[in-house]
Design a protein around this motif. Structure first.
Motif, PDB file in Angstrom:
ATOM      1  N   THR A  54      17.054 -52.600  74.592  1.00 39.25           N
ATOM      2  CA  THR A  54      18.095 -53.083  73.692  1.00 39.25           C
ATOM      3  C   THR A  54      17.872 -54.543  73.326  1.00 39.25           C
ATOM      4  N   TYR A  55      17.527 -55.389  74.293  1.00 43.62           N
ATOM      5  CA  TYR A  55      17.361 -56.824  74.041  1.00 43.62           C
ATOM      6  C   TYR A  55      15.969 -57.279  74.459  1.00 43.62           C
ATOM      7  N   ALA A  56      15.441 -58.231  73.689  1.00 40.89           N
ATOM      8  CA  ALA A  56      14.199 -58.872  74.113  1.00 40.89           C
ATOM      9  C   ALA A  56      14.439 -59.661  75.388  1.00 40.89           C
ATOM     10  N   VAL A  57      15.539 -60.402  75.424  1.00 43.83           N
ATOM     11  CA  VAL A  57      15.999 -61.091  76.627  1.00 43.83           C
ATOM     12  C   VAL A  57      17.471 -60.745  76.776  1.00 43.83           C
ATOM     13  N   ALA A  58      17.808 -60.004  77.802  1.00 43.72           N
ATOM     14  CA  ALA A  58      19.184 -59.533  77.954  1.00 43.72           C
ATOM     15  C   ALA A  58      20.133 -60.716  78.115  1.00 43.72           C
ATOM     16  N   PRO A  59      21.177 -60.808  77.261  1.00 46.45           N
ATOM     17  CA  PRO A  59      22.117 -61.925  77.366  1.00 46.45           C
ATOM     18  C   PRO A  59      23.080 -61.783  78.522  1.00 46.45           C
ATOM     19  N   ARG A  60      23.150 -60.605  79.093  1.00 50.91           N
ATOM     20  CA  ARG A  60      24.062 -60.357  80.216  1.00 50.91           C
ATOM     21  C   ARG A  60      23.545 -59.112  80.947  1.00 50.91           C
ATOM     22  N   ALA A  61      24.189 -58.773  82.026  1.00 49.82           N
ATOM     23  CA  ALA A  61      23.790 -57.584  82.773  1.00 49.82           C
ATOM     24  C   ALA A  61      23.941 -56.346  81.896  1.00 49.82           C
ATOM     25  N   GLU A  62      22.897 -55.537  81.831  1.00 52.70           N
ATOM     26  CA  GLU A  62      22.926 -54.340  81.010  1.00 52.70           C
ATOM     27  C   GLU A  62      23.223 -53.121  81.868  1.00 52.70           C
ATOM     28  N   ILE A  63      24.141 -52.289  81.409  1.00 52.06           N
ATOM     29  CA  ILE A  63      24.430 -51.055  82.128  1.00 52.06           C
ATOM     30  C   ILE A  63      23.792 -49.856  81.444  1.00 52.06           C
ATOM     31  N   VAL A  64      23.279 -50.038  80.236  1.00 52.55           N
ATOM     32  CA  VAL A  64      22.647 -48.951  79.497  1.00 52.55           C
ATOM     33  C   VAL A  64      21.137 -49.018  79.696  1.00 52.55           C
ATOM     34  N   ARG A  65      20.539 -47.914  80.117  1.00 57.45           N
ATOM     35  CA  ARG A  65      19.088 -47.865  80.293  1.00 57.45           C
ATOM     36  C   ARG A  65      18.397 -47.431  79.017  1.00 57.45           C
ATOM     37  N   LEU A  66      18.985 -46.466  78.290  1.00 59.62           N
ATOM     38  CA  LEU A  66      18.383 -45.993  77.044  1.00 59.62           C
ATOM     39  C   LEU A  66      19.470 -45.736  76.024  1.00 59.62           C
ATOM     40  N   GLU A  67      19.484 -46.546  74.968  1.00 61.24           N
ATOM     41  CA  GLU A  67      20.439 -46.412  73.872  1.00 61.24           C
ATOM     42  C   GLU A  67      19.769 -45.600  72.766  1.00 61.24           C
ATOM     43  N   MET A  68      20.340 -44.435  72.450  1.00 60.36           N
ATOM     44  CA  MET A  68      19.663 -43.531  71.522  1.00 60.36           C
ATOM     45  C   MET A  68      19.687 -44.032  70.079  1.00 60.36           C
ATOM     46  N   TYR A  69      20.590 -44.939  69.756  1.00 63.23           N
ATOM     47  CA  TYR A  69      20.556 -45.580  68.439  1.00 63.23           C
ATOM     48  C   TYR A  69      19.216 -46.315  68.270  1.00 63.23           C
ATOM     49  N   ASN A  70      18.766 -46.981  69.333  1.00 61.09           N
ATOM     50  CA  ASN A  70      17.475 -47.666  69.284  1.00 61.09           C
ATOM     51  C   ASN A  70      16.336 -46.681  69.054  1.00 61.09           C
ATOM     52  N   VAL A  71      16.401 -45.535  69.708  1.00 61.36           N
ATOM     53  CA  VAL A  71      15.375 -44.508  69.538  1.00 61.36           C
ATOM     54  C   VAL A  71      15.326 -44.057  68.078  1.00 61.36           C
ATOM     55  N   ALA A  72      16.497 -43.831  67.501  1.00 59.35           N
ATOM     56  CA  ALA A  72      16.559 -43.375  66.111  1.00 59.35           C
ATOM     57  C   ALA A  72      15.919 -44.379  65.168  1.00 59.35           C
ATOM     58  N   GLU A  73      16.275 -45.641  65.326  1.00 55.35           N
ATOM     59  CA  GLU A  73      15.746 -46.653  64.415  1.00 55.35           C
ATOM     60  C   GLU A  73      14.245 -46.876  64.631  1.00 55.35           C
ATOM     61  N   ALA A  74      13.777 -46.739  65.859  1.00 55.96           N
ATOM     62  CA  ALA A  74      12.345 -46.866  66.117  1.00 55.96           C
ATOM     63  C   ALA A  74      11.565 -45.756  65.435  1.00 55.96           C
ATOM     64  N   ILE A  75      12.100 -44.529  65.445  1.00 54.48           N
ATOM     65  CA  ILE A  75      11.439 -43.403  64.777  1.00 54.48           C
ATOM     66  C   ILE A  75      11.408 -43.626  63.272  1.00 54.48           C
ATOM     67  N   THR A  76      12.534 -44.021  62.709  1.00 55.54           N
ATOM     68  CA  THR A  76      12.593 -44.259  61.267  1.00 55.54           C
ATOM     69  C   THR A  76      11.653 -45.386  60.857  1.00 55.54           C
ATOM     70  N   LEU A  77      11.650 -46.476  61.621  1.00 57.01           N
ATOM     71  CA  LEU A  77      10.775 -47.594  61.285  1.00 57.01           C
ATOM     72  C   LEU A  77       9.307 -47.175  61.351  1.00 57.01           C
ATOM     73  N   GLY A  78       8.917 -46.486  62.413  1.00 52.68           N
ATOM     74  CA  GLY A  78       7.534 -46.052  62.543  1.00 52.68           C
ATOM     75  C   GLY A  78       7.101 -45.124  61.429  1.00 52.68           C
TER      76      GLY A  78
END
Length: 439
Positions: free
Chosen positions: A329-353
């Motif tokens: 989710t973040y290049a440098v996490a601004p705070r403690a992250e509780i999410v390991r895999l955000e599927m919105y990120n997966v979607a945008e990575a597929i579309t971008l690629g």
């Protein structure tokens, strides 16, 4: 990384059919990951949090905990709704399927396991959603425009329900321009012209440098959000070409210069400039910037823009994926992250690629790996996809259409269409190489 086999077009089509069956049962309305934060309590809690009030963490904690442990409890406090962004992305996905079905020679139905999924049926679904979008447009502006159906408390203040903004409206613009391009029906172009008028007239420009200006996020702010300017520049460049509007091109060029000048030496972009709370680099907003720059450059053919995309992608690939090629989710996490895999990120990575497939082949290979994991590991028996995975392996499975079901569906169909087009081109080229007297 070890090599992973890619999904075939038939496997992608099966996944599409499963999702479409679920979608038909859903009725087009859903809950949203931020609907609880749009309630009176949610806005108050976030306001405290963003103001760094001592009670901010305490007041937001119950909403976050409920989202992790039992997200379905939101039904006690909010109702399902329609989301213009979701309807627009679903419509674009159906148009992908319309084109993919047309790619099949001699009416071959191998793209879809269900023989009733004809090209016309996909187009009808897309136009039905386009008509729904017209009903959801926000009145009172220079042209058609769209926003969220809930109040949104953010770091800089409150965005009331129904405020139009530039990260929703461009998807609607793409729906109507693409419908016109595919059908030639001029009323779609009229709608696109109206949307472009809103984007040109009602959003504000803030000068940021030589021949550069940042676009506002809404008609009521002076923010300098990078992805907002990227969306606006894309719409205005496209509208300038379609409607012969040099004034549109001039504004678009200033927004583009803002984006290029805001790119940092390592290739990255902050979410916004001149705003310490928004000085972060995250996955899907980086995708927004890169994909809009790529779309702009289809016609602009600027070496400078091409370099910005290449440098931006190089940083993106290095900083926003983990060792297993899962999006971070973040290049440098601004705070403690509780999410390991955000599927919105997966979607945008597929579309971008998929978008970058001709310029950056490695991006397309990554998109194929990600979509293979998506349909084999994260599509549920009901047909929709997992929403996110928390640390510890907890799966969030409540299907939110605006985040990320519509984005995932669009991503899968983007890739499916690209593969179909490549296969068709390969078949065409192989036939062209046959001897004249070949059987």
């Amino acid at each position: 990384m070890t090599d992973e086999p890619f999904s075939t077009t038939r496997e992608l089509s099966t996944a599409v059919d499963k999702f479409c069956s679920w979608l038909a049962d859903s009725g087009g309305a859903s809950y949203d990951p931020y609907d609880l934060f749009g309630t009176r309590y949610g806005c108050w809690a976030r306001r405290l949090y963003y103001s760094k009030h001592p009670l901010g963490v305490i007041t937001t904690a119950p909403l976050i905990l409920m989202e992790v442990i039992s997200p379905g409890l939101r039904a006690l406090f909010v109702k399902k709704d329609r989301f213009p962004t979701a309807d627009a992305q679903l419509s674009l996905a159906f148009l992908n399927l319309y084109e993919a079905r047309q790619e099949q020679p001699n009416g071959d139905t191998s793209v879809h396991s269900d023989h009733d999924r004809s090209a016309l049926s996909w187009r009808i679904k897309a136009t039905d959603l386009a008509n729904e979008l017209l009903k959801q447009s926000v009145p009172g502006y220079s042209g058609l425009c769209w926003g969220y159906p809930f109040d949104w408390q953010h770091v800089n203040g409150l965005m009331p329900k129904g405020t139009p903004h530039i990260t929703a409206t461009p998807y609607c613009y793409e729906v109507f321009t693409r419908l016109f391009d595919l059908t030639g029906e001029k009323h779609y172009l009229k709608v696109a012209r109206s949307i472009a008028a809103f984007v040109f007239d009602d959003l504000k420009d803030t000068p940021t440098g030589h021949d550069a200006a940042a676009s506002s996020y809404t008609p009521h702010d002076h923010s300098k959000v990078i992805n907002a300017s990227a969306y606006r520049a894309f719409v205005l460049f496209d509208a300038a070409r379609r409607f012969q509007k040099e004034t549109y091109r001039a504004k678009a060029q200033k927004n583009l210069q803002f984006i290029l000048q805001a790119q940092r030496p390592d290739g990255s972009w902050l979410y916004a400039i001149d705003s310490l709370p928004q000085a972060f680099i995250d996955h899907f907003h980086t995708c927004f910037v890169l994909k809009n720059l790529h779309k702009i450059n289809r016609h602009l053919q600027s070496d400078e823009v091409k370099r910005a995309v290449q440098n931006g992608y190089e940083y993106y690939r290095k900083a926003l994926f983990d060792g297993e090629d899962n999006p971070k989710t973040y290049a440098v996490a601004p705070r403690a992250e509780i999410v390991r895999l955000e599927m919105y990120n997966v979607a945008e990575a597929i579309t971008l690629g998929t978008l970058l497939r001709d310029d950056i082949p490695e991006a397309f290979a990554l998109a194929k790996r990600l979509v293979t994991r998506l349909i084999t590991k994260y599509q549920l028996p009901s047909g929709h996809w997992v929403t996110r995975i928390y640390r510890g392996g907890i799966r969030h499975t409540v299907p939110f259409l605006r985040w990320p079901q519509s984005q995932l569906f669009l991503a899968v169909t983007n890739l499916l269409l690209a593969l179909e087009q490549r296969e068709r081109m390969a078949n065409h080229n192989s036939k062209a190489e046959l001897p004249v007297n070949a059987e």
